[in-house]
Write a protein that holds these residues in place. Sequence first.
Motif, mmCIF file in Angstrom:
data_model
loop_
_atom_site.group_PDB
_atom_site.id
_atom_site.type_symbol
_atom_site.label_atom_id
_atom_site.label_comp_id
_atom_site.label_asym_id
_atom_site.label_seq_id
_atom_site.Cartn_x
_atom_site.Cartn_y
_atom_site.Cartn_z
ATOM 1 N N VAL A 143 -2.575 -5.967 4.611
ATOM 2 C CA VAL A 143 -3.811 -5.249 4.960
ATOM 3 C C VAL A 143 -4.482 -5.860 6.194
ATOM 4 N N GLY A 193 -1.030 -8.865 -1.098
ATOM 5 C CA GLY A 193 -1.208 -7.779 -0.146
ATOM 6 C C GLY A 193 -2.148 -8.075 1.000
ATOM 7 N N GLU A 213 -3.048 0.744 -3.794
ATOM 8 C CA GLU A 213 -2.541 -0.614 -3.623
ATOM 9 C C GLU A 213 -1.785 -1.027 -4.886
ATOM 10 N N VAL A 266 0.851 -1.189 0.000
ATOM 11 C CA VAL A 266 0.000 0.000 0.000
ATOM 12 C C VAL A 266 0.887 1.240 0.000
#
Length: 259
Positions: A60, A56, A140, A33
Motif C-alpha cells: 500500500v 500489506g 484487503e 489488495v
Amino acid sequence: RAIFYRANKGFPHEKVLISVGVQRMVDARSSGVMFTLDPVTGDRDRIVIESTWGLGESLVSGAANPDRFVVDKNKMEVMLREIADKRIEYIRDPQTGRTIHSQVPEDRRRRPSLSDQEAKRLAELGKEIEDHYSAPQDIEFAIERGAEFPKNIFIVQARPETVWSMKERAETIAEKAAAADMIPVLRGLPASPGVHAGRAEVVMSPQEAERKIKKGDILVTRMTNPDWVPYMKRAGAVITDDGGVTCHAAIVSRELGIP
C-alpha cells in the motif's frame, strides 16, 4: 491526515467517534489488495489482485512492487500472472513481536507470493463480497503463515470501489493515444486513466513539492503517501518509480481524477 480527510470529504468533525479495536492479528506470509473490477479500465469482468510477501503495508505504501494476478470473473480462471522482483517484506519479528523491514532472500524474490489456487479462492470471496454489497469492492487480504489452504485466507477489509462504480466506463489511455496517432517514448503501469501535458517537476519530498509544484505540473517522484495529497491536487498528472495499481498513489490519483 484524518482532519484533512474529513474536511476534504465534508464529514463533520463532531460526528466522528473514537473507539479502540482489539483483534487477533494475522501472521502474514503474503498479503495484498483485490479489486472486483479492473481499477484502471473499469472492466467488470475482471478481478485484479496484487500481492507481496509479508504485511500489506509494504504494498500500500509503494515500498514493494507487487505480483499481479488478473482473474476472469465469469470463468474464475487466472488469465494473467505477472511476478515482480520483491526485495522488501514487512514481517513480524518472532523475538520482539514488532514489525521489521527485511530483505527478501534471493531464492524467494521471483517466486509467486500467491498460488493460483489462492488467487482463485480470493477471487471467489471477492465476488461474494461484491454480490453482498451490490457494488464493486476494494478489498484487503492476508495469507496466514503456516496455516493450510483454504483456512489460511483472511479478508481484513472491504470498502466500495471509489471511481468506476460512480461513472460510466471510460476510454483507456491506449485507445486515446491510438486515436491521436501518438508514439509513446516511455511506458509504465497505467494506474489512473487520463491524458495530460505539462511541465515535469522531479521532487523527492513533500517539502520540496510545496516549493516547486505549480498548478498543472506533472509531479515526478519515487512514491507518495498521504502527506503528498495537497501537492497531488495541484498536479495535472503524477509519475512514480514504484508501486502498483492498488497502492496509495494510484488510489488517490483515481479518486482525484489525475492521470
